[in-house]
Structures are given as structure tokens and as C-alpha cells.
Design a protein around this motif. Structure first.
Motif, PDB file in Angstrom:
ATOM      1  N   HIS A  61       0.874  40.795  13.024  1.00 39.96           N
ATOM      2  CA  HIS A  61       1.248  39.563  12.328  1.00 39.96           C
ATOM      3  C   HIS A  61       2.307  38.823  13.117  1.00 39.96           C
ATOM      4  O   HIS A  61       2.771  39.296  14.151  1.00 39.96           O
ATOM      5  N   HIS A  63       5.499  37.742  12.413  1.00 42.01           N
ATOM      6  CA  HIS A  63       6.957  37.948  12.364  1.00 42.01           C
ATOM      7  C   HIS A  63       7.486  38.258  13.760  1.00 42.01           C
ATOM      8  O   HIS A  63       6.861  39.003  14.516  1.00 42.01           O
ATOM      9  N   HIS A 160       1.559  41.146   2.804  1.00 45.81           N
ATOM     10  CA  HIS A 160       2.819  41.055   3.548  1.00 45.81           C
ATOM     11  C   HIS A 160       3.201  39.647   3.988  1.00 45.81           C
ATOM     12  O   HIS A 160       4.277  39.157   3.675  1.00 45.81           O
TER      13      HIS A 160
HETATM   14 ZN   LIG Z   1       6.634  41.683   9.001  1.00 48.43          ZN
END
Ligand SMILES: [Zn+2]
Length: 451
Positions: A61, A63, A160
Motif C-alpha cells: 500500500h 503509506h 486498512h
Molecule cells: Zn499502513
């Protein structure tokens, strides 16, 4: 199969796991180290293997602790493709460009103040480096698969964050699964993590491996905080990650307003251009969310979107009360700092951290009850009320991690627990061993495992 744990081993940042499988070398995640200075210094060490020897990167992902090192890897000679879900590709563009801007700004500031040991101070990477990295990104839809040589790569959604997925690598009948960061069963925006049924080797995160989320109703608690703060003439400051958390906060504030739980005329400011951009991406990918399309479309309705930095500065002199959502989420940088500096000394205000605070950050110190914090080189007294809302966490808690693990049909031959502070990782390791009877270990930084 060979795995080298190049980051997020016994810590929660710098997610990077290097896998040699089926004659290919694939890097799972390419994250920045954050938090303590000794960790951040790892970002400056040369990459442990020749970046040109890596065939492909797969991002779980967007982030930054999972994607933020990518421009540095490309700068050091990585020439392959970077696979990620379509929504992750979109978010990575926003996050990596912002990260590069911040790196450039930090270097400029260090040079101006002469505060670096290096002369001149250089950014870890520049906006141009980030653009070169973004040009290597290839969207891979969850449920589909692609090939890197003989290795089949596929993704499955884990909640998430918009676009977040677990990664499966399969070659010659051997499958490695990497959880990325797992979301919650009852997240405000994201559906629960999808089950993954088969793995010979498994790498699982453990951010909340030693904790359960309190059964708090985040919406109700925020409503109570806002009402009490407004009653005493104060404002609420929400230091928030621009991506994910800010959108969950907007959703909850809209619901509170819609239900008459907070004053309809209470100004709500979204003071983060990155959060504004990210909100547009959440709206563009609204099909991936668990909320109704209409609710997604109305996230910013009646919210004042603060653009220019000067407008943001002006907001610190605004007549209260109001609600300000601003980044960064751990108060390590960004516009939230000047709000914090202006609001922290006044007991009428309330500073509410709606997310996990990495040890060593200013946010963690405030949540632990620090009476003063250093901002822009000055000590600022903290008299405002400070709260931590765990109900907004985007991470599965220990029981939810175990629940996802129970979805596997058979025990993986080896499970590795990563992405947790030492106690969290070890607590989850013990549970996996005792409750599931699996072979499991917590790898050390730079550990090399052969399977
Ligand atoms: Zn994360």
C-alpha cells in the motif's frame, strides 16, 4: 526461497522484505524508516543489495513507511517495474511527491540554519527522483495476476487504507504471502480484510500484536469532545494523516453534524492540500469503500478547504471555536505544527490524536502527557487537553490479526512476524505458536532466512 528482512523487523517502519524466488529477486514494499533518529538514519545507509539486481518491487500500500523509499531506490539504480493496486498507484503519486517536497525543504532549512553535519545538506531524494519512481509504477488489479519471470504476483484487499492489499508471490508451487498492513473488521471506510487461504511462507504485520482496540464508539467520543470544547470556547485540533484518517474524520464529523450532535454552524477546516487531494481519490475509488456513494460524494460538503500556506497561518488567529484537521498525523512536520504551537498553551483547546503514534515522535510524547514540546526550536507549554482516539485506528488489533490468520487452510511452513515494536511482535508470535501451533519467528533487522 530466500527472504531478507531489510526493514520493519522489530520496528514498525521501513517495511522492506527482499525475496529471492524462482530465479527472480522481488522487493516487497520499499518503505521509509520513521520515528527515532537512529531509525531514520537507516534511510541514509546504502541499500543492502545492489538495487539494479532487483527484478521488481511490489507495494502492499501507499503509506510512506511502505512506499517512501522508492525514489531513493530508483536513484540508486533500480530499473524494474513497481506493481501496486490501481488506487495505491494514485495515492503513491500524492504521497511520494509530498515526501520529496518535504525532503527538499528539510535540506534547504538545514542549509539555511547550518544545522546539518553535512555541508551542504542534501535531500534523500528530490521531486524529480519521485517522478522517475512514479513512472515505473504499473497498476495491478486485485484478483488479477501478473508475472515477473516465473513468479506469479497477485494482490488481495486487506482494508486498512484505500488500495491496501496483501501480496502473494508464487513460483514452482511455492507461495509466499505478505500481509502488508491489515485493516479492521469494522473500519469506518474500508471493508474487512479478504481471506487468503494458502501460503507456504507467510510474513505478517504485528503493529497491534499486543493490544486490543477499546470498544469505544469513535463517533460518539469525538462528538462528546467537540461539544465540551466548544462549550468552553475552545477549538479542536485533529493532527491527522492526510490519507485515510482525514477522510474517516470528515465522514464522522459529517455524520455528527447530520445528526445534530455538533453545532451545524461550527466551522470545520481541512488544512492540508494533500488531504484534499486524497479525499478526491477516495471519492474517485468510492466503489472500494464500505460507505454509500452519496456519503462519499459529500465528505467535503460545508468543509472549508484551506489552500495556500498564508490562509493556514491566518487560521491560527481565527476566532474560536472551530475544528481543524491538519497533517502530519504524528505532528512530526507540516501545517499542524503552527496550529499546535498556537493552541497547545491554551487550556480551552483540545488536541485529539486519532491515530497510532510511533515511538519517538512529537505525537507520541504529547499522548504520553508531555508538559512541553519543542516546535520550531522553541519549547511550547502544553496546557490544552490532549486525547488519543484509538477508535480511528486503521490497523487490525491482536484478535483481528489472529482472525485473518485463522483463514488459512493449512499452517504455512514458516511464519515471520514483522512490523511491530518488539513487545507487540513477540506477543503475536506467542499467540500464533500457542493458539495455531504454527512455526513462527520474529526476524531481526537484516536477517536472512532460507526456506
Ligand atoms: Zn499502513
Amino acid at each position: 526461497m530466500d527472504i531478507r528482512f531489510l526493514g520493519a523487523a522489530s520496528t514498525v517502519t521501513g517495511s522492506r522484505h527482499l525475496v529471492d524466488l524462482g530465479g527472480e529477486r522481488i522487493l516487497l514494499d520499499c518503505g521509509l524508516f520513521q520515528g527515532w533518529k537512529t531509525l531514520r538514519e537507516r534511510n541514509w545507509a546504502p541499500f543492502p543489495v545492489e538495487p539494479a539486481s532487483i527484478s521488481a518491487v511490489v507495494l502492499s500500500h501507499a503509506h510512506l513507511d511502505h512506499s517512501g523509499y522508492l525514489p531513493a531506490l530508483v536513484k540508486q539504480g533500480f530499473k524494474g517495474k513497481v506493481f501496486a493496486s490501481p488506487a495505491s498507484c494514485d495515492l503513491a503519486e500524492v504521497l511520494l511527491l509530498d515526501s520529496a517536497h518535504l525532503q527538499e525543504e528539510d535540506a534547504r532549512r538545514a542549509n539555511r540554519l547550518g544545522s546539518s553535519r553535512h555541508a551542504p545538506a542534501l535531500p534523500l531524494y528530490t521531486v524529480a527522483d519521485a517522478k522517475r519512481a512514479l513512472a515505473r509504477m504499473v497498476p495491478l488489479a486485485p484478483g488479477r495476476s501478473t508475472r515477473v519471470g516465473s513468479v506469479r504476483v497477485s494482490l488481495s484487499p486487506v482494508g486498512h487504507l484505500l488500495g491496501a492489499c496483501a501480496v502473494s508471490l508464487e513460483a514452482g508451487g511455492t507461495t509466499l504471502v505478505f500481509s502488508g498492513d491489515l485493516g479492521r473488521g469494522n473500519d469506518l471506510l474500508m471493508p474487512p480484510p479478504q481471506r487468503v487461504a494458502r501460503a507456504n511462507a507467510l510474513i505478517v504485520e504485528s503493529t497491534y500484536g499486543d493490544r486490543l482496540h477499546p470498544h469505544e464508539d469513535a463517533q460518539q467520543r469525538l462528538g462528546t469532545i467537540v461539544r465540551a470544547t466548544v462549550r468552553r470556547g475552545g477549538s479542536v485540533l485533529l493532527p491527522s494523516f492526510a490519507v485515510g484518517r482525514a477522510q474517516a474524520l470528515l465522514l464522522v464529523l459529517q455524520r455528527l453534524r447530520g445528526q445534530g450532535e455538533i453545532p451545524a454552524d461550527l466551522p470545520i477546516y481541512l488544512d492540508s492540500p494533500m488531504a484534499t487531494q486524497a479525499t478526491a481519490l477516495y471519492q474517485r475509488h468510492a466503489k472500494l469503500l464500505r460507505i454509500r456513494a452519496r456519503e462519499a460524494a459529500q465528505l467535503c460538503e460545508g468543509v472549508r478547504l484551506v489552500g495556500k500556506a498564508a490562509e493556514s497561518e491566518k487560521l491560527t488567529r481565527a476566532r474560536w471555536p472551530c475544528v481543524i484537521i491538519s497533517a502530519s498525523g504524528m505532528a512530526t512536520g507540516g501545517r499542524v505544527l503552527h496550529h499546535l504551537k498556537a493552541m497547545a498553551p491554551n487550556p480551552r483547546h483540545h488536541i485529539v490524536f486519532p491515530g497510532f503514534q510511533v515511538a519517538g515522535t512529537r505525537g507520541a510524547k504529547l499522548v504520553e502527557g508531555a508538559r512541553e514540546v519543542k516546535i520550531f526550536g522553541e519549547y511550547v507549554a502544553v496546557k490544552a487537553e490532549v486525547s488519543h482516539l484509538e477508535g480511528f485506528s486503521g490497523h487490525a488489533d491482536a484478535d483481528e490479526l489472529m482472525q485473518w490468520l485463522r483463514g488459512f487452510e493449512a499452517a504455512p511452513a514458516q511464519t515471520f512476524v514483522v512490523h511491530g515494536e518488539a513487545h507487540a511482535a513477540d506477543t503475536l508470535r506467542t499467540r500464533i505458536q500457542d493458539e495455531l501451533g504454527w512455526r513462527v519467528r520474529v526476524p531481526e533487522h537484516l536477517e536472512h532466512a532460507s526456506l
